[in-house]
Design an enzyme around this catalytic site. Structure first.
Site, PDB file in Angstrom:
ATOM      1  N   SER A 241      15.216 -17.014  -1.140  1.00  0.00           N
ATOM      2  CA  SER A 241      16.556 -16.450  -1.337  1.00  0.00           C
ATOM      3  C   SER A 241      17.092 -15.578  -0.212  1.00  0.00           C
ATOM      4  O   SER A 241      18.264 -15.218  -0.244  1.00  0.00           O
ATOM      5  CB  SER A 241      16.595 -15.662  -2.638  1.00  0.00           C
ATOM      6  OG  SER A 241      16.759 -16.562  -3.702  1.00  0.00           O
TER       7      SER A 241
ATOM      8  N   LYS B 238      22.114  -6.129  -2.283  1.00  0.00           N
ATOM      9  CA  LYS B 238      22.095  -7.165  -3.315  1.00  0.00           C
ATOM     10  C   LYS B 238      22.007  -6.487  -4.677  1.00  0.00           C
ATOM     11  O   LYS B 238      21.253  -5.518  -4.838  1.00  0.00           O
ATOM     12  CB  LYS B 238      20.879  -8.079  -3.082  1.00  0.00           C
ATOM     13  CG  LYS B 238      20.780  -9.262  -4.043  1.00  0.00           C
ATOM     14  CD  LYS B 238      19.598 -10.167  -3.699  1.00  0.00           C
ATOM     15  CE  LYS B 238      19.511 -11.398  -4.582  1.00  0.00           C
ATOM     16  NZ  LYS B 238      18.357 -12.263  -4.232  1.00  0.00           N
TER      17      LYS B 238
ATOM     18  N   SER C 131      19.396 -17.165  -3.613  1.00  0.00           N
ATOM     19  CA  SER C 131      20.197 -16.389  -4.524  1.00  0.00           C
ATOM     20  C   SER C 131      20.944 -15.243  -3.854  1.00  0.00           C
ATOM     21  O   SER C 131      21.880 -14.702  -4.441  1.00  0.00           O
ATOM     22  CB  SER C 131      19.309 -15.817  -5.630  1.00  0.00           C
ATOM     23  OG  SER C 131      18.368 -14.910  -5.100  1.00  0.00           O
TER      24      SER C 131
HETATM   25  N1  GLN Z   1      15.944 -21.013  -5.275  1.00  0.00           N
HETATM   26  C1  GLN Z   1      14.755 -20.436  -5.793  1.00  0.00           C
HETATM   27  C2  GLN Z   1      14.888 -20.257  -7.299  1.00  0.00           C
HETATM   28  O1  GLN Z   1      15.876 -20.607  -7.833  1.00  0.00           O
HETATM   29  C3  GLN Z   1      14.424 -19.146  -5.114  1.00  0.00           C
HETATM   30  C4  GLN Z   1      15.175 -17.969  -5.633  1.00  0.00           C
HETATM   31  C5  GLN Z   1      14.741 -16.695  -4.985  1.00  0.00           C
HETATM   32  O2  GLN Z   1      14.108 -16.691  -3.940  1.00  0.00           O
HETATM   33  N2  GLN Z   1      15.082 -15.590  -5.624  1.00  0.00           N
HETATM   34  O3  GLN Z   1      14.028 -19.765  -7.930  1.00  0.00           O
END
Ligand code: GLN
Length: 503
Positions: free
Chosen positions: A187, A81, A163
């Site tokens: 994420s 990532k 994400s």
């Molecule tokens: N969807 C969550 C956010 O937008 C989690 C994102 C994540 O785990 N990096 O913050």
């Protein structure tokens, strides 16, 4: 193993066995996957691929193997990532702010999975490149990347989740057998669920955050995304462990995850490998808002767990709903502070035309950050400001503790907690234009994040329009091995994890 299987279909464990038996070389595997990455470029999963660097690493891995190195992951391809900093590839966090940025060092997770250090050789995996994600890991659909949208390999009109959407799409599309992800509020688990792969967010502190671009430091964790629990165990083994460069990495012994995954449970007969395991079902995870198709797949998977010997018990996590406001106060608060470092001076983008220093800061940040990142910085700055700190941030911190306590009460009655990962299957690109709609979809992943508990997602069947559904397993602190063992037993008895999108 049948050699008829195309190389891109090899799981991590299969690739590892084939390499050990000299049936294939790392160079063969790497070439096959690089071809496939090119063939499926339109998925938008990769932000950068370096073919020459990948082949060079594969050659080095083949040489290490010939010299007698038996490391199980040696020569197996992976991609990271783009939140993990890397010396050999640009790192952008999918933001314009870091366009063209090169880190002078590698994240610890990258080092451990890759070549390692002089004192401590790494697992020897071959990095193909860097994977797309939401900008600074903020999002649930991968639509916040400044560079490209990622398409869901099961249906190119849908989001892959976020994400870590590039990681999930790449693994689901068989572009790479495994990828790293990061999980702050879901994420790893959410995109894994929406693309039909397996992913685990370890206990906070299990993996080093050194070199992981910080979003919300008290929540961020790295973890593996792959097709099976066994593959996740192999990767987690290499990723885990104390790192003196991360003050929040834990001095916690790392068990042998692969051995634990395969070890029979004490007293369990072979036909009922999960005998004695108590699975708690939080009633708040099965209430209003959960899609009927998702619920049906999750309940069928739970019935399979029962058939494997587990017992299902009712538990309660009464503050589940509050996880959303609590998370969306704490995470932006930490983000607003973490992201202050991107000021045009030290990293990446700098506005080209400005009057003075303050103007340079302002223009750089206005140009470099996308809308969602700006929104979080503003919310975070607001909740931390003098007049509102007590009303929002402090309250959220108190509730965060209560949410963690609720889990401990639930774990009095069960060994693991299970439920859905997401309320629905993957939605259409552009469907959740309203940020709040995205936030609400995080309801089932946020509680474990706030508590710092390990959680995983595994393929549990299909819902509306034939799209994948994930089952979430949450364990108590440091109990990753128990989650992986339960998931592995399920995967030995089902083939959801082997279903591949038609590409
Ligand atoms: N969807 C969550 C956010 O937008 C989690 C994102 C994540 O785990 N990096 O913050």
């Amino acid at each position: 193993m049948s050699l008829a299987k195309p190389l891109h279909d090899y799981s991590v464990a299969e690739a590892s066995a084939a390499l050990a038996a000299y049936e294939v070389t790392s160079v063969d595997l790497t070439r096959a996957l690089l071809d496939r990455v090119k063939q499926h470029e339109r998925l938008g999963a990769f932000l950068c691929v370096d073919e020459d660097a990948a082949i060079r690493q594969a050659q080095a891995a083949d040489a290490r193997r010939k010299a007698g190195d038996p490391s199980p992951l040696l020569g197996v391809p992976i991609a990271h990532k783009d939140i993990f900093v890397t010396r050999d590839w640009p790192t952008t966090a999918a933001s314009r702010m870091l366009e063209g940025y090169r880190s002078p060092f590698d994240a610890t997770v990258v080092t451990r999975l890759g070549a390692g250090t002089e004192q401590q050789p790494g697992a020897g995996m071959v990095t193909l490149g860097k994977l797309n994600c939401d900008e600074f890991a903020m999002g649930s659909a991968n639509e916040n990347s400044a560079y490209a949208r990622v398409l869901n390999p099961w249906d190119a009109t849908r989001i892959p989740g976020g994400s870590s959407g590039g990681s999930a799409a790449a693994v689901a599309a068989r572009l790479v057998p495994a990828a790293t992800g990061t999980d702050t509020g879901g994420s790893i688990r959410q995109p894994a669920a929406l693309t039909g792969i397996t992913g685990i967010k370890p206990t906070y502190g299990r993996c080093s955050r050194y070199g992981m671009i910080a979003f919300a430091s008290s929540l961020d964790q790295a973890g593996p995304m792959a097709r099976t629990a066994e593959d996740c165990a192999l990767l987690l083994q290499a990723m885990s462990g104390f790192d003196e460069r991360d003050a929040t990495s834990a001095q916690q012994p790392v068990p042998d995850f692969v051995a634990a995954l395969k070890a029979p449970r004490e007293g369990a007969p072979a036909a009922r490998p999960l005998a004695g395991l108590r699975i708690g079902l939080p009633r708040e995870f099965f209430g209003e808002g959960l899609g009927a198709d998702v619920e049906q797949a999750v309940r069928a998977a739970l019935a399979q767990f029962e058939a494997l010997g587990a017992t299902l018990v009712d538990v309660s996590l009464p503050r589940t709903e509050l996880s959303i406001p609590v998370y969306y106060i704490i995470a932006p608060a930490e983000a607003s502070s973490n992201l202050s470092r991107f000021d045009g001076v030290k990293f990446g983008h700098r506005a080209s035309d400005y009057a003075d220093l303050a103007d340079m800061y302002r223009k750089t940040r206005a140009e470099g950050f996308g809308d969602e990142v700006k929104r979080r910085i503003m919310i975070g700055t607001y909740v931390l400001s003098h007049g509102y700190y007590d009303a929002y941030y402090l309250q959220a911190q108190k509730l965060r503790r209560m949410i963690a306590d609720d889990f401990q009460a639930a774990f009095q009655q069960c060994d693991v907690i299970a439920g859905p990962v997401t309320p629905t299957v993957a939605w259409k690109l552009g469907d959740k234009a309203d940020p709040l709609a995205n936030y609400l979809a995080d309801i089932y992943t946020l509680p474990a994040s706030l508590a710092g508990l390990p959680g995983m997602s595994l393929p549990a069947g299909f819902g509306a329009d034939g799209l994948p559904v994930g089952l979430q397993l949450i364990g108590n602190y440091w109990q990753e091995a128990g989650l992986l063992q339960a998931a592995h037993a399920f995967q030995q008895a089902t083939d959801w994890h082997q279903q591949a999108p038609a590409l």
